[in-house]
Design a protein around this motif. Sequence first.
Motif, PDB file in Angstrom:
ATOM      1  N   ASP A 123      35.918  50.411  30.391  1.00 30.61           N
ATOM      2  CA  ASP A 123      37.116  50.088  31.175  1.00 30.61           C
ATOM      3  C   ASP A 123      36.758  49.724  32.615  1.00 30.61           C
ATOM      4  O   ASP A 123      37.331  48.789  33.194  1.00 30.61           O
ATOM      5  CB  ASP A 123      38.092  51.267  31.175  1.00 30.61           C
ATOM      6  CG  ASP A 123      38.827  51.408  29.854  1.00 30.61           C
ATOM      7  OD1 ASP A 123      38.755  50.474  29.025  1.00 30.61           O
ATOM      8  OD2 ASP A 123      39.468  52.455  29.637  1.00 30.61           O
ATOM      9  N   SER A 124      35.813  50.463  33.202  1.00 26.45           N
ATOM     10  CA  SER A 124      35.403  50.164  34.577  1.00 26.45           C
ATOM     11  C   SER A 124      34.661  48.836  34.648  1.00 26.45           C
ATOM     12  O   SER A 124      34.855  48.047  35.583  1.00 26.45           O
ATOM     13  CB  SER A 124      34.524  51.294  35.127  1.00 26.45           C
ATOM     14  OG  SER A 124      35.294  52.459  35.365  1.00 26.45           O
ATOM     15  N   ILE A 125      33.816  48.589  33.661  1.00 23.91           N
ATOM     16  CA  ILE A 125      33.098  47.312  33.611  1.00 23.91           C
ATOM     17  C   ILE A 125      34.086  46.158  33.502  1.00 23.91           C
ATOM     18  O   ILE A 125      33.984  45.152  34.220  1.00 23.91           O
ATOM     19  CB  ILE A 125      32.108  47.297  32.427  1.00 23.91           C
ATOM     20  CG1 ILE A 125      30.946  48.264  32.699  1.00 23.91           C
ATOM     21  CG2 ILE A 125      31.578  45.884  32.183  1.00 23.91           C
ATOM     22  CD1 ILE A 125      29.997  48.432  31.528  1.00 23.91           C
ATOM     23  N   GLU A 126      35.071  46.306  32.624  1.00 23.69           N
ATOM     24  CA  GLU A 126      36.062  45.250  32.429  1.00 23.69           C
ATOM     25  C   GLU A 126      36.871  44.999  33.703  1.00 23.69           C
ATOM     26  O   GLU A 126      37.130  43.843  34.071  1.00 23.69           O
ATOM     27  CB  GLU A 126      37.003  45.622  31.280  1.00 23.69           C
ATOM     28  CG  GLU A 126      38.038  44.552  30.968  1.00 23.69           C
ATOM     29  CD  GLU A 126      38.960  44.934  29.824  1.00 23.69           C
ATOM     30  OE1 GLU A 126      39.804  44.102  29.449  1.00 23.69           O
ATOM     31  OE2 GLU A 126      38.840  46.067  29.307  1.00 23.69           O
ATOM     32  N   ALA A 127      37.255  46.075  34.392  1.00 25.23           N
ATOM     33  CA  ALA A 127      38.041  45.933  35.622  1.00 25.23           C
ATOM     34  C   ALA A 127      37.248  45.186  36.693  1.00 25.23           C
ATOM     35  O   ALA A 127      37.795  44.328  37.404  1.00 25.23           O
ATOM     36  CB  ALA A 127      38.464  47.308  36.133  1.00 25.23           C
ATOM     37  N   LEU A 128      35.966  45.489  36.807  1.00 27.67           N
ATOM     38  CA  LEU A 128      35.136  44.829  37.817  1.00 27.67           C
ATOM     39  C   LEU A 128      34.870  43.368  37.456  1.00 27.67           C
ATOM     40  O   LEU A 128      34.836  42.500  38.334  1.00 27.67           O
ATOM     41  CB  LEU A 128      33.818  45.589  37.980  1.00 27.67           C
ATOM     42  CG  LEU A 128      33.950  46.960  38.659  1.00 27.67           C
ATOM     43  CD1 LEU A 128      32.657  47.753  38.526  1.00 27.67           C
ATOM     44  CD2 LEU A 128      34.326  46.806  40.132  1.00 27.67           C
ATOM     45  N   ILE A 129      34.696  43.089  36.171  1.00 29.09           N
ATOM     46  CA  ILE A 129      34.499  41.701  35.735  1.00 29.09           C
ATOM     47  C   ILE A 129      35.761  40.879  35.997  1.00 29.09           C
ATOM     48  O   ILE A 129      35.696  39.740  36.477  1.00 29.09           O
ATOM     49  CB  ILE A 129      34.111  41.655  34.243  1.00 29.09           C
ATOM     50  CG1 ILE A 129      32.676  42.177  34.059  1.00 29.09           C
ATOM     51  CG2 ILE A 129      34.225  40.233  33.694  1.00 29.09           C
ATOM     52  CD1 ILE A 129      32.237  42.282  32.614  1.00 29.09           C
ATOM     53  N   ASP A 130      36.923  41.455  35.695  1.00 27.31           N
ATOM     54  CA  ASP A 130      38.188  40.753  35.939  1.00 27.31           C
ATOM     55  C   ASP A 130      38.361  40.458  37.430  1.00 27.31           C
ATOM     56  O   ASP A 130      38.797  39.359  37.811  1.00 27.31           O
ATOM     57  CB  ASP A 130      39.368  41.595  35.439  1.00 27.31           C
ATOM     58  CG  ASP A 130      39.456  41.628  33.922  1.00 27.31           C
ATOM     59  OD1 ASP A 130      38.780  40.808  33.268  1.00 27.31           O
ATOM     60  OD2 ASP A 130      40.188  42.489  33.390  1.00 27.31           O
ATOM     61  N   TYR A 131      38.028  41.436  38.272  1.00 27.08           N
ATOM     62  CA  TYR A 131      38.142  41.225  39.715  1.00 27.08           C
ATOM     63  C   TYR A 131      37.168  40.138  40.178  1.00 27.08           C
ATOM     64  O   TYR A 131      37.525  39.264  40.974  1.00 27.08           O
ATOM     65  CB  TYR A 131      37.868  42.528  40.474  1.00 27.08           C
ATOM     66  CG  TYR A 131      37.664  42.299  41.947  1.00 27.08           C
ATOM     67  CD1 TYR A 131      38.749  42.050  42.788  1.00 27.08           C
ATOM     68  CD2 TYR A 131      36.384  42.278  42.498  1.00 27.08           C
ATOM     69  CE1 TYR A 131      38.567  41.795  44.136  1.00 27.08           C
ATOM     70  CE2 TYR A 131      36.192  42.025  43.847  1.00 27.08           C
ATOM     71  CZ  TYR A 131      37.285  41.785  44.663  1.00 27.08           C
ATOM     72  OH  TYR A 131      37.095  41.515  45.995  1.00 27.08           O
ATOM     73  N   HIS A 132      35.956  40.189  39.664  1.00 24.96           N
ATOM     74  CA  HIS A 132      34.949  39.207  40.076  1.00 24.96           C
ATOM     75  C   HIS A 132      35.394  37.794  39.721  1.00 24.96           C
ATOM     76  O   HIS A 132      35.285  36.865  40.539  1.00 24.96           O
ATOM     77  CB  HIS A 132      33.606  39.526  39.409  1.00 24.96           C
ATOM     78  CG  HIS A 132      32.468  38.684  39.900  1.00 24.96           C
ATOM     79  ND1 HIS A 132      32.164  37.456  39.351  1.00 24.96           N
ATOM     80  CD2 HIS A 132      31.568  38.892  40.901  1.00 24.96           C
ATOM     81  CE1 HIS A 132      31.118  36.949  39.984  1.00 24.96           C
ATOM     82  NE2 HIS A 132      30.740  37.792  40.926  1.00 24.96           N
ATOM     83  N   GLU A 133      35.922  37.632  38.515  1.00 22.47           N
ATOM     84  CA  GLU A 133      36.319  36.296  38.060  1.00 22.47           C
ATOM     85  C   GLU A 133      37.604  35.814  38.733  1.00 22.47           C
ATOM     86  O   GLU A 133      37.686  34.670  39.204  1.00 22.47           O
ATOM     87  CB  GLU A 133      36.511  36.300  36.543  1.00 22.47           C
ATOM     88  CG  GLU A 133      36.910  34.942  35.977  1.00 22.47           C
ATOM     89  CD  GLU A 133      37.039  34.949  34.465  1.00 22.47           C
ATOM     90  OE1 GLU A 133      36.709  33.935  33.832  1.00 22.47           O
ATOM     91  OE2 GLU A 133      37.460  35.999  33.918  1.00 22.47           O
TER      92      GLU A 133
END
Length: 214
Positions: A123-133
């Motif tokens: 979940d944390s990985i996904e949240a950071l990837i979404d923010y980055h993109e």
Amino acid sequence: MPPQLLPASAAAFAPRASSVNVVLGSKVEPWLTQTLKRTSQIKRPLNSVPQHQRCLIETLSSTNAIWNLTSIMLPKAPDSELRKDSNPLTEAFSNFQLVHIEAYIVHVDMVLQNDIAFKLTPDSIEALIDYHEGIHCVDIAASTYNWLEKELQVKKLHEEFIQAINKFVYRTNAIALEGLEADRAGELLHGKSEEVKNKIMNLFHPLLPPLQRS
């Protein structure tokens, strides 16, 4: 001494293992005994190294054993879409959110390195990837001039970030286990959360355009 190899569960994109790899020395530190007695849901004897090891493995392998490594204040939208307000407090509440970065322990070594290793939750990985993109890449693209391969460069930066955040493992001194709580969750103590935040934010790279010819 070179860092000890981590288990396969620490690798990028690897799922969480059913059991945490725990290596204890021939003597258990008193602080670890006190921590396990304080947090163990089942009262059990802790008179030997194997007893400590079994208790620690069971505690850290629980699906509830999720640690809050740090919290990062991030904008909710690209800079061009942020709300402007005369009240700085209102503007901050409208435009920023606190993202909690969670992880689980994949390795405990109290023999060679005396450290533990954390891997971020999906979940944390996904949240950071979404923010980055959706935000970081949009902002860095908007802040630089256009050139032929700009879009490809932004895409490459995002792909590199996906790899980096999935590979991200935070290693720290084993004394961090003192942050264990009764519900098997945990929180980093001794100011280590700031270190985690800096390491993660260093993965957000700028977009470097080619030099313009005069």
